[in-house]
Design a protein around this motif. Structure first.
Motif, PDB file in Angstrom:
ATOM      1  N   GLU A 108       0.833  -1.213   0.000  1.00 45.99           N
ATOM      2  CA  GLU A 108       0.000   0.000   0.000  1.00 45.99           C
ATOM      3  C   GLU A 108       0.867   1.262   0.000  1.00 45.99           C
ATOM      4  O   GLU A 108       0.542   2.255  -0.641  1.00 45.99           O
ATOM      5  CB  GLU A 108      -0.936   0.008   1.222  1.00 45.99           C
ATOM      6  CG  GLU A 108      -2.052  -1.020   1.175  1.00 45.99           C
ATOM      7  CD  GLU A 108      -2.971  -0.854  -0.035  1.00 45.99           C
ATOM      8  OE1 GLU A 108      -3.213   0.288  -0.458  1.00 45.99           O
ATOM      9  OE2 GLU A 108      -3.427  -1.889  -0.563  1.00 45.99           O
ATOM     10  N   ILE A 109       1.965   1.236   0.753  1.00 43.32           N
ATOM     11  CA  ILE A 109       2.872   2.395   0.786  1.00 43.32           C
ATOM     12  C   ILE A 109       3.437   2.636  -0.618  1.00 43.32           C
ATOM     13  O   ILE A 109       3.458   3.761  -1.120  1.00 43.32           O
ATOM     14  CB  ILE A 109       4.019   2.161   1.804  1.00 43.32           C
ATOM     15  CG1 ILE A 109       3.461   2.122   3.233  1.00 43.32           C
ATOM     16  CG2 ILE A 109       5.096   3.233   1.667  1.00 43.32           C
ATOM     17  CD1 ILE A 109       4.438   1.601   4.289  1.00 43.32           C
ATOM     18  N   SER A 110       3.859   1.558  -1.246  1.00 46.91           N
ATOM     19  CA  SER A 110       4.427   1.673  -2.586  1.00 46.91           C
ATOM     20  C   SER A 110       3.408   2.272  -3.557  1.00 46.91           C
ATOM     21  O   SER A 110       3.728   3.172  -4.346  1.00 46.91           O
ATOM     22  CB  SER A 110       4.893   0.289  -3.055  1.00 46.91           C
ATOM     23  OG  SER A 110       5.206   0.325  -4.408  1.00 46.91           O
ATOM     24  N   LEU A 111       2.163   1.785  -3.477  1.00 47.05           N
ATOM     25  CA  LEU A 111       1.111   2.300  -4.380  1.00 47.05           C
ATOM     26  C   LEU A 111       0.861   3.783  -4.126  1.00 47.05           C
ATOM     27  O   LEU A 111       0.729   4.576  -5.059  1.00 47.05           O
ATOM     28  CB  LEU A 111      -0.195   1.524  -4.154  1.00 47.05           C
ATOM     29  CG  LEU A 111      -0.219   0.075  -4.648  1.00 47.05           C
ATOM     30  CD1 LEU A 111      -1.496  -0.617  -4.183  1.00 47.05           C
ATOM     31  CD2 LEU A 111      -0.102   0.027  -6.159  1.00 47.05           C
ATOM     32  N   LYS A 112       0.808   4.161  -2.849  1.00 45.97           N
ATOM     33  CA  LYS A 112       0.521   5.565  -2.529  1.00 45.97           C
ATOM     34  C   LYS A 112       1.647   6.474  -3.031  1.00 45.97           C
ATOM     35  O   LYS A 112       1.392   7.523  -3.635  1.00 45.97           O
ATOM     36  CB  LYS A 112       0.356   5.742  -1.015  1.00 45.97           C
ATOM     37  CG  LYS A 112       0.038   7.188  -0.641  1.00 45.97           C
ATOM     38  CD  LYS A 112      -0.028   7.429   0.852  1.00 45.97           C
ATOM     39  CE  LYS A 112       1.344   7.629   1.437  1.00 45.97           C
ATOM     40  NZ  LYS A 112       1.322   8.247   2.779  1.00 45.97           N
ATOM     41  N   VAL A 113       2.882   6.064  -2.782  1.00 47.88           N
ATOM     42  CA  VAL A 113       4.014   6.913  -3.184  1.00 47.88           C
ATOM     43  C   VAL A 113       4.062   7.046  -4.711  1.00 47.88           C
ATOM     44  O   VAL A 113       4.301   8.123  -5.246  1.00 47.88           O
ATOM     45  CB  VAL A 113       5.341   6.348  -2.620  1.00 47.88           C
ATOM     46  CG1 VAL A 113       6.530   7.097  -3.172  1.00 47.88           C
ATOM     47  CG2 VAL A 113       5.335   6.429  -1.086  1.00 47.88           C
ATOM     48  N   LYS A 114       3.777   5.945  -5.404  1.00 49.94           N
ATOM     49  CA  LYS A 114       3.755   5.994  -6.883  1.00 49.94           C
ATOM     50  C   LYS A 114       2.671   6.961  -7.351  1.00 49.94           C
ATOM     51  O   LYS A 114       2.891   7.811  -8.221  1.00 49.94           O
ATOM     52  CB  LYS A 114       3.490   4.576  -7.418  1.00 49.94           C
ATOM     53  CG  LYS A 114       3.229   4.496  -8.900  1.00 49.94           C
ATOM     54  CD  LYS A 114       4.534   4.541  -9.674  1.00 49.94           C
ATOM     55  CE  LYS A 114       4.358   4.268 -11.145  1.00 49.94           C
ATOM     56  NZ  LYS A 114       3.972   5.432 -11.925  1.00 49.94           N
TER      57      LYS A 114
END
Ligand code: PMP
Ligand code: GLN
Length: 389
Positions: free
Chosen positions: A70-76
């Motif tokens: 989820e962190i990766s998706l948000k940062v992207k």
């Protein structure tokens, strides 16, 4: 036996000292930065559910995979950089642990670390523990014409040498509330190109940015993100500072070194919080609404201060506001902050505490820091007390 301190000049943090003083004197605590209200009930429910659903044993060392994802998706989505959740995202025990682990992992004995002051109180002791040498660059102090601090990029450029290992950046900035513009990132890109310096981006207030501005993470620039550790905190984003969950994103080779320290500092971070956060994060509503939520509180405090002798500086982000008290007193900041707490019932933080030498004249600009992460009625009561000073 002789115990030799590794941090002989460090006492208890100013936040703990001033919160204690506020409690002792039953003052309203606008000092230490934490909300006086609960996180979203939906988030608390999700965390409780995770506990009841048996997420109570060690999660993976780098963090629960769903949360890293989820962190990766948000940062992207927000900043355009795709961090591999397996190799480039690490869940940490608050931003605090991410900062300490990164500094211990990167800084060798004798390395120089460039820090811009005023700065968050963790950076200098962490550099000292790692055996590094802080090179402190002062921000330009506020003036009548420009009523906020600003970064002197030429001074930053001049501070960087062959021995510089790391440059620590914090924005939106605690305590000054300033934020980076595209022109700042342009300057930064220009300064670091052809150097071997790494960047540490303390971006814990990334979701608290005012007046329609966007947060410009180091992750938005490929030339910067390739050499950056980007750190954030769920404590700030979800009004849960006591949960102590944060994360850092960095290229795989850098992350590998941070994790070597992380695994022996805390090994991993408590599992029900991580599972609850992962479920809650699927909906971006909460972090997208945070700026307007806090802008209303900033505006309430600024409007209230108009009826006092405090003069607010501009704040572009974070949940802090600096105010000039020169119309009230010429006491040094630390004394003034104590006096406000004990005599007027409003706890605040002296800005000088964010300087390497808090007692020096150049660290005292007759400024105190208010935290406005408070219920409206708390702010109103504090404002009424401030009006009497
Ligand atoms: N960096 C800054 C600039 C902060 O203000 C704080 C806050 N409290 C931290 C790091 C630490 O964050 P955490 O509580 O997630 O450890
Ligand atoms: N970051 C918070 C502040 O600036 C305090 C965190 C702490 O107490 N260590 O007030």
């Amino acid at each position: 036996m002789r115990l030799i301190s590794k941090l002989p000049n460090v006492g208890t943090t100013i936040f703990t000292v001033m919160s204690q003083l506020a409690n002792d004197h039953k003052a309203i605590n606008l000092g230490q930065g934490f909300p006086d209200f609960d996180p979203d009930i939906d988030l608390m429910t999700k965390v409780s559910q995770a506990m009841m659903e048996s997420h109570n044993q060690y999660p993976p060392m780098a963090g629960v995979p769903e949360l890293r994802n989820e962190i990766s998706l948000k940062v992207k989505e927000l900043y355009g950089r795709l961090y591999d959740p397996n190799q480039e995202v690490t869940v940490t025990s608050g931003a605090t642990e991410a900062l300490m682990a990164s500094i211990l992992a990167f800084v060798h004995e004798g390395d120089e670390v460039v820090v811009i002051e005023p700065c968050y109180d963790l950076y200098l002791p962490a550099i000292e523990l790692a055996g590094g040498r802080p090179v402190v660059v002062a921000m330009q102090a506020p003036t009548e014409q420009v009523p906020r601090y600003s970064i002197d990029w030429q001074a930053v450029r001049d501070a960087i040498t062959d021995r510089s290992k790391l440059l620590i950046l914090n924005f939106p900035h605690n305590p000054t509330g300033i934020n980076m513009q595209e022109s700042d990132l342009d300057a930064l890109e220009d300064i670091v190109q052809n150097t071997g310096i790494f960047l540490l981006g303390d971006e814990v207030y990334e979701h608290i940015v005012f007046d329609g501005q966007q947060h410009l993470s180091l992750a938005t620039r490929p030339a910067l993100s390739a050499r950056s550790i980007v750190i954030s905190s769920f404590g700030k984003t979800y009004n849960a500072t006591g949960w102590k969950v944060g994360y850092c994103c960095a290229p795989a080779a850098m992350t590998a070194e941070i994790r070597k320290v992380h695994q022996f500092m805390v090994f991993t971070v408590n599992s029900p919080m991580q599972v609850g956060l992962a479920n809650y994060m699927k909906n971006s509503r909460a972090h997208l609404a945070l700026s307007s939520f806090y802008q209303q509180k900033r505006d309430r405090l600024v409007a209230g201060l108009a009826g006092t002798r405090f003069k607010p500086l501009q704040t572009q982000g974070s949940f802090f506001l600096l105010a000039d008290y020169s119309a009230i007193s010429d006491m040094p900041e630390a004394d003034f902050a104590r006096w406000m707490t004990t005599e007027h019932g409003v706890g605040v933080i002296p800005v000088s505490a964010f300087y390497q030498d808090a007692a020096a004249d150049r660290s005292n600009h007759q400024l105190i820091r208010f935290c406005f992460a408070k219920r409206d009625d708390t702010l109103d009561t504090a404002i009424a007390r401030l009006a009497k000073i």
